[in-house]
Design an enzyme around this catalytic site. Structure first.
Site, PDB file in Angstrom:
ATOM      1  N   GLU A 165       0.740  -1.094  -0.085  1.00 51.93           N
ATOM      2  CA  GLU A 165      -0.039  -0.064  -0.155  1.00 51.93           C
ATOM      3  C   GLU A 165       0.878   1.218   0.076  1.00 51.93           C
ATOM      4  OE1 GLU A 165      -3.135   0.056   2.790  1.00 51.93           O
ATOM      5  OE2 GLU A 165      -4.056  -1.928   2.238  1.00 51.93           O
ATOM      6  N   GLU A 359      -5.715  -8.522   1.145  1.00 48.71           N
ATOM      7  CA  GLU A 359      -6.348  -8.156   2.200  1.00 48.71           C
ATOM      8  C   GLU A 359      -7.867  -8.195   1.959  1.00 48.71           C
ATOM      9  OE1 GLU A 359      -4.513  -4.931   4.559  1.00 48.71           O
ATOM     10  OE2 GLU A 359      -2.519  -5.561   4.244  1.00 48.71           O
TER      11      GLU A 359
HETATM   12  C1  GCO Z   1      -3.900  -1.769   5.226  1.00 49.59           C
HETATM   13  C2  GCO Z   1      -3.018  -2.440   5.916  1.00 49.59           C
HETATM   14  C3  GCO Z   1      -3.213  -3.169   7.149  1.00 49.59           C
HETATM   15  C4  GCO Z   1      -4.237  -2.695   7.978  1.00 49.59           C
HETATM   16  C5  GCO Z   1      -5.579  -3.385   7.513  1.00 49.59           C
HETATM   17  C6  GCO Z   1      -6.700  -2.695   8.266  1.00 49.59           C
HETATM   18  O1  GCO Z   1      -4.436  -2.241   4.393  1.00 49.59           O
HETATM   19  O2  GCO Z   1      -4.237  -0.484   5.879  1.00 49.59           O
HETATM   20  O3  GCO Z   1      -2.298  -3.190   5.240  1.00 49.59           O
HETATM   21  O4  GCO Z   1      -2.069  -3.382   7.932  1.00 49.59           O
HETATM   22  O5  GCO Z   1      -4.052  -2.983   9.315  1.00 49.59           O
HETATM   23  O6  GCO Z   1      -5.815  -3.013   6.190  1.00 49.59           O
HETATM   24  O7  GCO Z   1      -6.714  -1.163   8.507  1.00 49.59           O
END
Ligand code: GCO
Length: 463
Positions: A165, A359
């Site tokens: 990200e 994710e």
């Molecule tokens: C993101 C990160 C994660 C977060 C999850 C929840 O996508 O922001 O990769 O580390 O903890 O997404 O916000």
């Protein structure tokens, strides 16, 4: 007969070094930018830090056993740069290298594939002091870091993500000041930092390909916005795709899959960037696309929700307001199960690569109930709805999704929210470090076992 995900569909879960490891001072680890931000009063809820987190630094074998019990085929972990290189560059810290040897071996011994993210936000503060991503040496620093990792673990790790990200560690960290290092910079500086991050991605791909003993499969794990078509009308389908990759000109949001995918895969910035922002970039910046654009094997997508989009009367994409009372998670994020399949469809259309959901998950109101269990019904329903929608699209050959990593295997340090928000399939009692598999753990275990056959065929409408 209920439909199932294909045999080869990969079932995983994810976490990240700063969010679960703790051991902040163990065996030579130095401060990352998140250690520094956590000590900055007011930046992280309740003054929480990652000093101890889930103590995965010592509990990694218990956690690997939980992952095997869950039936995970893969676990997405990240490596803490400042554990390996306390000064960011220079000689590697053997004790840090040995820690990830142990974690990787513990996973492999239990039949769980380690999918390694090279960078998940915890930049060594020693490099931040040298300008961090603003420093044009960042691609070389990241290349040297990656080469060490590839030589050390590339015989056992075969699936890699370069960056997690950039939209967040650049956008929230350098533009909005919400995430580490907590800077608020003019857009030109932000875009230059993003440019260096994308060059670092390209250099890392080159190093992985050169130094991994086992042929590496390489991707990235961006996040961004997802347009969900308001109807099946072609005009709405086109509007949802265009909105997903529009640059929101004349402003610019870097919360955008295209800022990762377009340079890395297409060798250019998203449409409109050059004329609006080219003058803010380093002279000759377009030559750098040759570094950024390296052959990768898959496109990861961190997807949590989407927006319903229709073709506006003016021919431009228009957002459709959600009904009053639409369900939201504890992060106040809307629940929009179709975001996964549409994210996959848009990305496959644009990039032509297999897509992994790297994710997806939710923060819900979890606590230990009077029977000693954690009945996280909201997360169970979130899982059911999102995976049922994804399965329906995959089965109908509409979405070429190769796998799914749930965020997260366990409750953890949720950045500026600290430990207030729980995303885990496993409940963490932070006082005792006890692990309690939630109801959602058992549900995901059943979904994996049946390859989705247990998912509802036609869930009641979300309202
Ligand atoms: C993101 C990160 C994660 C977060 C999850 C929840 O996508 O922001 O990769 O580390 O903890 O997404 O916000």
């Amino acid at each position: 007969m209920s439909e199932t995900f294909p045999e080869g569909f990969l079932w995983g879960a994810a976490a990240a070094s700063y969010q679960i490891e703790g051991g902040a001072r163990a065996d030579g680890r130095s401060d990352s930018v998140w250690d520094v931000l956590s000590r900055w009063p007011g930046k992280v809820a309740d003054g929480h830090t990652g000093d101890v987190a889930c103590n995965h630094y010592q509990r990694y074998e218990d956690d690997a056993a939980l992952m095997a019990d869950l039936g995970l085929q893969a676990y997405r972990l990240s490596i803490a740069w400042s554990r390996l290189f306390p000064d960011g560059t220079g000689s590697a810290n053997e004790a840090g290298l040995e820690y990830y040897d142990r974690v990787i071996d513990a996973l492999l011994e239990r039949g769980v594939q380690p999918w390694v993210t090279l960078f998940h936000w915890d930049l060594p503060n020693a490099l931040q002091r040298r300008g961090g991503f603003l420093n044009p040496n960042m691609p070389d620093w990241f290349a040297d870091y990656t080469a060490t990792i590839a030589k050390r673990y590339g015989d056992r790790v075969t699936n890699w993500f370069t960056l997690n990200e950039p939209a967040c560690f650049i956008g929230l960290g350098l533009r909005d000041g919400i995430h580490a290092p907590g800077w608020v910079l003019p857009i030109g500086e932000v875009l230059v930092a993003q440019h260096h991050a994308l060059m670092a991605h390209g250099r890392a791909v080159q190093e992985l390909r050169e130094h991994c003993k086992a042929a590496p499969r390489i991707g990235c794990a961006p996040t961004g916005k997802i347009g969900i078509p308001a109807s099946t009308a072609q005009t709405d389908l086109d509007a949802a795709y265009d909105w997903t990759f529009d640059l929101d000109l004349p402003d610019v949001s870097i919360f955008h899959y295209g800022f990762m995918g377009d340079p890395a895969i297409l060798g250019r910035y998203p449409e409109g960037f050059d004329e609006h922002f080219g003058h803010l970039m380093p002279k000759g910046y377009k030559h750098d696309f040759a570094v950024m654009k390296q052959p990768i094997d898959f496109f990861g997508m961190n997807i949590y929700n989407g927006k319903t989009i229709r073709a506006g009367d003016d021919g431009r994409p228009a957002e459709v307001e959600r009904p009053v009372g639409h369900p939201v998670t504890m992060m106040d994020w809307p629940v929009t199960p179709d975001c996964l399949s549409w994210g996959v469809k848009h990305a496959v259309k644009r990039y032509g690569l297999p897509v992994y959901i790297t994710e997806n998950g939710c923060a819900s109101m979890d606590w230990v109930a009077s029977d000693g269990c954690v009945h996280d019904a909201a997360r169970v329903d979130y899982l059911d709805r999102h995976l049922a929608a994804l399965r329906n699209a995959v089965v109908k050959d509409e979405a070429d999704c190769a796998g799914y990593f749930h965020w997260s295997i366990m409750d953890n340090f949720e950045w500026a929210e600290g430990y207030r928000k729980r995303f885990g399939l496993v409940y963490i009692d932070y006082a005792t470090q006890e692990r309690i598999p939630k109801d959602s753990f058992r549900r995901y275990q059943e979904i994996i076992r049946t390859r989705g056959a247990c998912l509802p065929a036609d869930p009641a409408p979300l309202r």
